[in-house]
Design a protein around this motif. Structure first.
Motif, PDB file in Angstrom:
ATOM      1  N   ARG A 137       0.828  -1.207   0.000  1.00 51.05           N
ATOM      2  CA  ARG A 137       0.000   0.000   0.000  1.00 51.05           C
ATOM      3  C   ARG A 137       0.861   1.255   0.000  1.00 51.05           C
ATOM      4  NH1 ARG A 137      -2.302  -0.607   4.686  1.00 51.05           N
ATOM      5  NH2 ARG A 137      -1.107   0.988   5.789  1.00 51.05           N
ATOM      6  N   ILE A 138       1.914   1.277   0.806  1.00 51.38           N
ATOM      7  CA  ILE A 138       2.809   2.433   0.859  1.00 51.38           C
ATOM      8  C   ILE A 138       3.528   2.611  -0.475  1.00 51.38           C
ATOM      9  CG2 ILE A 138       4.888   3.351   1.961  1.00 51.38           C
ATOM     10  CD1 ILE A 138       3.973   1.902   4.540  1.00 51.38           C
ATOM     11  N   LEU A 139       3.948   1.505  -1.087  1.00 55.12           N
ATOM     12  CA  LEU A 139       4.599   1.583  -2.399  1.00 55.12           C
ATOM     13  C   LEU A 139       3.672   2.217  -3.428  1.00 55.12           C
ATOM     14  CD1 LEU A 139       6.703   0.881  -4.576  1.00 55.12           C
ATOM     15  CD2 LEU A 139       5.724  -1.440  -4.644  1.00 55.12           C
ATOM     16  N   GLU A 140       2.430   1.773  -3.489  1.00 50.89           N
ATOM     17  CA  GLU A 140       1.496   2.317  -4.472  1.00 50.89           C
ATOM     18  C   GLU A 140       1.236   3.803  -4.230  1.00 50.89           C
ATOM     19  OE1 GLU A 140      -2.000  -0.079  -4.539  1.00 50.89           O
ATOM     20  OE2 GLU A 140      -0.977  -1.795  -5.466  1.00 50.89           O
ATOM     21  N   ASN A 141       1.104   4.186  -2.969  1.00 47.91           N
ATOM     22  CA  ASN A 141       0.901   5.608  -2.663  1.00 47.91           C
ATOM     23  C   ASN A 141       2.118   6.437  -3.065  1.00 47.91           C
ATOM     24  OD1 ASN A 141      -1.623   5.088  -1.594  1.00 47.91           O
ATOM     25  ND2 ASN A 141      -0.908   4.989   0.518  1.00 47.91           N
ATOM     26  N   SER A 142       3.296   5.873  -2.879  1.00 47.49           N
ATOM     27  CA  SER A 142       4.523   6.577  -3.219  1.00 47.49           C
ATOM     28  C   SER A 142       4.667   6.738  -4.735  1.00 47.49           C
ATOM     29  CB  SER A 142       5.739   5.830  -2.649  1.00 47.49           C
ATOM     30  OG  SER A 142       5.679   5.776  -1.241  1.00 47.49           O
ATOM     31  N   VAL A 143       4.327   5.710  -5.467  1.00 49.83           N
ATOM     32  CA  VAL A 143       4.378   5.789  -6.935  1.00 49.83           C
ATOM     33  C   VAL A 143       3.402   6.848  -7.437  1.00 49.83           C
ATOM     34  CG1 VAL A 143       3.853   4.545  -9.076  1.00 49.83           C
ATOM     35  CG2 VAL A 143       5.187   3.430  -7.273  1.00 49.83           C
ATOM     36  N   ALA A 144       2.195   6.845  -6.882  1.00 48.26           N
ATOM     37  CA  ALA A 144       1.194   7.830  -7.305  1.00 48.26           C
ATOM     38  C   ALA A 144       1.677   9.251  -7.026  1.00 48.26           C
ATOM     39  CB  ALA A 144      -0.130   7.562  -6.592  1.00 48.26           C
ATOM     40  N   HIS A 145       2.286   9.457  -5.854  1.00 47.51           N
ATOM     41  CA  HIS A 145       2.782  10.796  -5.519  1.00 47.51           C
ATOM     42  C   HIS A 145       3.966  11.183  -6.400  1.00 47.51           C
ATOM     43  CE1 HIS A 145       3.452  14.331  -3.015  1.00 47.51           C
ATOM     44  NE2 HIS A 145       4.756  14.011  -2.980  1.00 47.51           N
ATOM     45  N   ALA A 146       4.858  10.234  -6.670  1.00 52.55           N
ATOM     46  CA  ALA A 146       6.024  10.520  -7.512  1.00 52.55           C
ATOM     47  C   ALA A 146       5.603  10.927  -8.919  1.00 52.55           C
ATOM     48  CB  ALA A 146       6.939   9.301  -7.569  1.00 52.55           C
ATOM     49  N   ASN A 147       4.514  10.376  -9.404  1.00 55.33           N
ATOM     50  CA  ASN A 147       4.027  10.728 -10.743  1.00 55.33           C
ATOM     51  C   ASN A 147       3.232  12.028 -10.760  1.00 55.33           C
ATOM     52  OD1 ASN A 147       5.158   8.486 -12.022  1.00 55.33           O
ATOM     53  ND2 ASN A 147       3.370   7.199 -11.602  1.00 55.33           N
ATOM     54  N   ARG A 156       3.298  14.658  -8.329  1.00 51.12           N
ATOM     55  CA  ARG A 156       3.988  15.836  -7.810  1.00 51.12           C
ATOM     56  C   ARG A 156       5.007  16.355  -8.830  1.00 51.12           C
ATOM     57  NH1 ARG A 156       4.175  20.402  -4.841  1.00 51.12           N
ATOM     58  NH2 ARG A 156       6.112  20.645  -3.658  1.00 51.12           N
ATOM     59  N   ARG A 157       4.941  17.646  -9.139  1.00 52.79           N
ATOM     60  CA  ARG A 157       5.840  18.233 -10.137  1.00 52.79           C
ATOM     61  C   ARG A 157       6.730  19.307  -9.504  1.00 52.79           C
ATOM     62  NH1 ARG A 157       4.825  17.001 -15.302  1.00 52.79           N
ATOM     63  NH2 ARG A 157       5.827  18.907 -16.073  1.00 52.79           N
ATOM     64  N   GLN A 158       7.987  19.265  -9.871  1.00 53.87           N
ATOM     65  CA  GLN A 158       8.961  20.280  -9.475  1.00 53.87           C
ATOM     66  C   GLN A 158       9.919  20.499 -10.647  1.00 53.87           C
ATOM     67  OE1 GLN A 158       9.474  21.852  -5.768  1.00 53.87           O
ATOM     68  NE2 GLN A 158       7.436  21.709  -6.680  1.00 53.87           N
ATOM     69  N   PHE A 159      10.345  21.733 -10.824  1.00 55.17           N
ATOM     70  CA  PHE A 159      11.267  22.072 -11.908  1.00 55.17           C
ATOM     71  C   PHE A 159      10.716  21.647 -13.276  1.00 55.17           C
ATOM     72  CE2 PHE A 159      13.727  21.178  -8.042  1.00 55.17           C
ATOM     73  CZ  PHE A 159      14.278  22.439  -7.821  1.00 55.17           C
ATOM     74  N   GLY A 160       9.396  21.726 -13.402  1.00 51.93           N
ATOM     75  CA  GLY A 160       8.767  21.473 -14.694  1.00 51.93           C
ATOM     76  C   GLY A 160       8.560  20.017 -15.040  1.00 51.93           C
ATOM     77  N   ARG A 161       8.773  19.117 -14.113  1.00 59.10           N
ATOM     78  CA  ARG A 161       8.547  17.696 -14.413  1.00 59.10           C
ATOM     79  C   ARG A 161       8.202  16.935 -13.126  1.00 59.10           C
ATOM     80  NH1 ARG A 161      14.498  15.040 -15.200  1.00 59.10           N
ATOM     81  NH2 ARG A 161      15.748  16.546 -14.037  1.00 59.10           N
ATOM     82  N   SER A 162       7.662  15.735 -13.278  1.00 63.26           N
ATOM     83  CA  SER A 162       7.286  14.942 -12.109  1.00 63.26           C
ATOM     84  C   SER A 162       8.534  14.543 -11.343  1.00 63.26           C
ATOM     85  CB  SER A 162       6.520  13.685 -12.533  1.00 63.26           C
ATOM     86  OG  SER A 162       7.337  12.823 -13.298  1.00 63.26           O
ATOM     87  N   ILE A 163       8.402  14.495 -10.022  1.00 66.35           N
ATOM     88  CA  ILE A 163       9.579  14.207  -9.202  1.00 66.35           C
ATOM     89  C   ILE A 163      10.075  12.778  -9.400  1.00 66.35           C
ATOM     90  CG2 ILE A 163       8.970  15.951  -7.478  1.00 66.35           C
ATOM     91  CD1 ILE A 163       8.021  13.672  -5.654  1.00 66.35           C
ATOM     92  N   GLY A 164       9.210  11.895  -9.929  1.00 65.68           N
ATOM     93  CA  GLY A 164       9.630  10.529 -10.182  1.00 65.68           C
ATOM     94  C   GLY A 164      10.704  10.415 -11.249  1.00 65.68           C
ATOM     95  N   THR A 165      10.910  11.452 -12.039  1.00 62.33           N
ATOM     96  CA  THR A 165      11.959  11.415 -13.062  1.00 62.33           C
ATOM     97  C   THR A 165      13.351  11.637 -12.469  1.00 62.33           C
ATOM     98  OG1 THR A 165      11.694  13.785 -13.539  1.00 62.33           O
ATOM     99  CG2 THR A 165      10.353  12.238 -14.820  1.00 62.33           C
ATOM    100  N   PHE A 166      13.410  12.043 -11.203  1.00 58.32           N
ATOM    101  CA  PHE A 166      14.700  12.227 -10.539  1.00 58.32           C
ATOM    102  C   PHE A 166      15.119  10.908  -9.877  1.00 58.32           C
ATOM    103  CE2 PHE A 166      12.674  16.447 -10.434  1.00 58.32           C
ATOM    104  CZ  PHE A 166      13.659  17.198 -11.085  1.00 58.32           C
ATOM    105  N   GLN A 167      16.372  10.524 -10.070  1.00 61.40           N
ATOM    106  CA  GLN A 167      16.844   9.265  -9.505  1.00 61.40           C
ATOM    107  C   GLN A 167      16.762   9.256  -7.979  1.00 61.40           C
ATOM    108  OE1 GLN A 167      20.754   8.314 -10.971  1.00 61.40           O
ATOM    109  NE2 GLN A 167      19.985   7.670 -12.976  1.00 61.40           N
ATOM    110  N   ALA A 168      16.925  10.411  -7.352  1.00 61.51           N
ATOM    111  CA  ALA A 168      16.835  10.474  -5.894  1.00 61.51           C
ATOM    112  C   ALA A 168      15.457  10.055  -5.389  1.00 61.51           C
ATOM    113  CB  ALA A 168      17.156  11.886  -5.409  1.00 61.51           C
ATOM    114  N   VAL A 169      14.460  10.118  -6.265  1.00 65.09           N
ATOM    115  CA  VAL A 169      13.107   9.673  -5.921  1.00 65.09           C
ATOM    116  C   VAL A 169      12.841   8.273  -6.464  1.00 65.09           C
ATOM    117  CG1 VAL A 169      10.643  10.102  -6.294  1.00 65.09           C
ATOM    118  CG2 VAL A 169      12.179  12.008  -5.780  1.00 65.09           C
ATOM    119  N   SER A 170      13.202   8.014  -7.711  1.00 65.36           N
ATOM    120  CA  SER A 170      12.856   6.736  -8.348  1.00 65.36           C
ATOM    121  C   SER A 170      13.618   5.558  -7.759  1.00 65.36           C
ATOM    122  CB  SER A 170      13.097   6.815  -9.856  1.00 65.36           C
ATOM    123  OG  SER A 170      14.461   7.055 -10.156  1.00 65.36           O
TER     124      SER A 170
END
Length: 394
Positions: free
Chosen positions: A259-269, A271-285
């Protein structure tokens, strides 16, 4: 070993997730804040059959085999956001019901298992004491022979479900001295017996909807018919349930990890910062990838224990590894989720911080992980691995 779910197991899992999402944890934020036991949700669990999943049908239960029981508990942990409620269910099953299943007489089973399965009785485990946690052989609670029964004297603490429990699987000394295994005995004690005093409730960091308390026995008269197993076999009664408690109790944590993993994936997709979703940053992915790795390894460990117990085989090594790995993996996953959510994770609005608070207890209860590592080292052949000791009360 084939861990592919059967059609029946898949159907059951789907039904449990739907039930938990629709019926449980509606007021979890407020219940957590106030430390309220959600009796209404407990009753809903009882009506759905949760409280009797591993109990044979002849005693009012669902008759699920061990592996299917694990799958069901995993689904409950995945679908229910109230980790405290799920923990209360697990304490009921693996700190009380399982002892009756393994050691109860036919009369004890027919007396206690149907109401425990129906939820009209809440079960708990009265083991830990102020000066005897991991070192159970040093407990000071006594059960002295009195006519055809016993009289209990002593104090038990850190009892999960204690303030709301009706039935306590209680351990006490029935012989002189301390430290000898055959001087402990186990009893089924009910809250309405004279001299049973629910002394106080203990506030906690997490799992707040599972009440924890202190219990006193002031000359409590216990009939000999309530002896669980034979006199002097209390240590064996306790250790016989270790495999069940230290693995089945953590099945729901695997569901929580998913459940926590799914919530984290949804938030990573989203949430946007610097013009793109935070999931595109390796520090998040990359931390999200680690969540998935931990989840799959935890599930494989868990299912192996369930399979072994279904086949009637020993699983002490596997259960010990599962307890350590799953409890620590959940903490790591919950911490990573908070990091990913940033300030949104730290505030109480979305429940991310509650997941972390709830997870932190896992490495402590059911035998601290420090002690479990010593046990595991001995099991794989390291002599005297436990002599260095370990800490923590149950």
């Amino acid at each position: 070993m084939d861990f592919e779910l059967t059609d029946e197991q898949r159907r059951l899992r789907k039904e449990i997730v739907a039930f938990a999402r629709a019926e449980l944890g509606r007021d979890v934020a407020e219940d957590d804040r106030t430390g309220r036991f959600p009796r209404e949700d407990w009753n809903r669990c009882a009506e759905f059959g949760v409280l009797g999943w591993p109990v044979p049908r002849e005693y009012g239960g669902g008759g699920l085999d061990p592996l299917t029981t694990m799958i069901a508990l995993e689904a409950l942990g995945y679908g229910c956001r109230d980790n405290g409620l799920v923990f209360a269910v697990n304490n009921h099953l693996w700190a009380c019901v399982v002892h009756l299943l393994l050691h109860g007489t036919e009369e004890q089973k027919r007396r206690f298992l149907p109401p425990l399965s129906a939820g009209t009785l809440v079960g708990a485990h009265a083991l830990s004491e102020p000066e005897a946690g991991t070192d159970i052989l040093s407990m000071s609670t006594t059960a002295v022979r009195d006519g055809d029964g016993y009289r209990l004297h002593g104090t038990k603490c850190f009892i999960s479900n204690g303030p709301v429990a009706d039935v306590f699987v209680t351990f006490a000394r029935t012989g002189d001295g301390v430290g000898t295994q055959n001087r402990l005995s186990a009893f089924v004690v009910t809250a309405d017996m004279p001299g049973v005093v629910k002394k106080r409730e203990l506030p906690k960091m997490g799992l707040r909807t599972t009440p924890m308390g202190v219990l006193e026995f002031d000359g409590t008269p216990v009939p000999a018919a309530n002896l669980l197993g034979r006199e002097g076999a209390g240590y064996q009664v306790f250790t016989s349930a270790i495999e069940w408690e230290r693995s089945f109790m953590f099945a729901a944590q695997v569901g929580a990890m998913e459940r926590i993993l799914e919530n984290s994936v949804a938030h990573a997709n989203a949430r946007r910062q610097f013009g793109r979703s935070i999931g595109t940053f390796q520090a998040v992915s990359h931390p999200v990838a680690d969540m998935k790795i931990r989840l799959e390894l935890a599930r494989n460990l868990l299912y192996k224990v369930g399979w072994l117990k279904r086949e009637g085989r020993m699983a002490l090594v596997e259960a010990t590894m599962a307890k350590i790995f799953i409890s620590e993996s959940l903490v790591q996953t919950a911490q990573a989720s908070m990091d990913l959510h940033g300030a949104r994770g730290y505030v109480a609005d979305d429940g991310v911080e509650r997941e972390l608070r709830d997870a932190l207890a896992g490495p402590i209860y059911a035998g601290t992980n420090a002690v479990q590592r010593g046990i595991l080292a001995e099991l794989v052949g390291v002599r005297g691995a436990l002599s260095g000791g370990g800490g923590g009360s149950r």
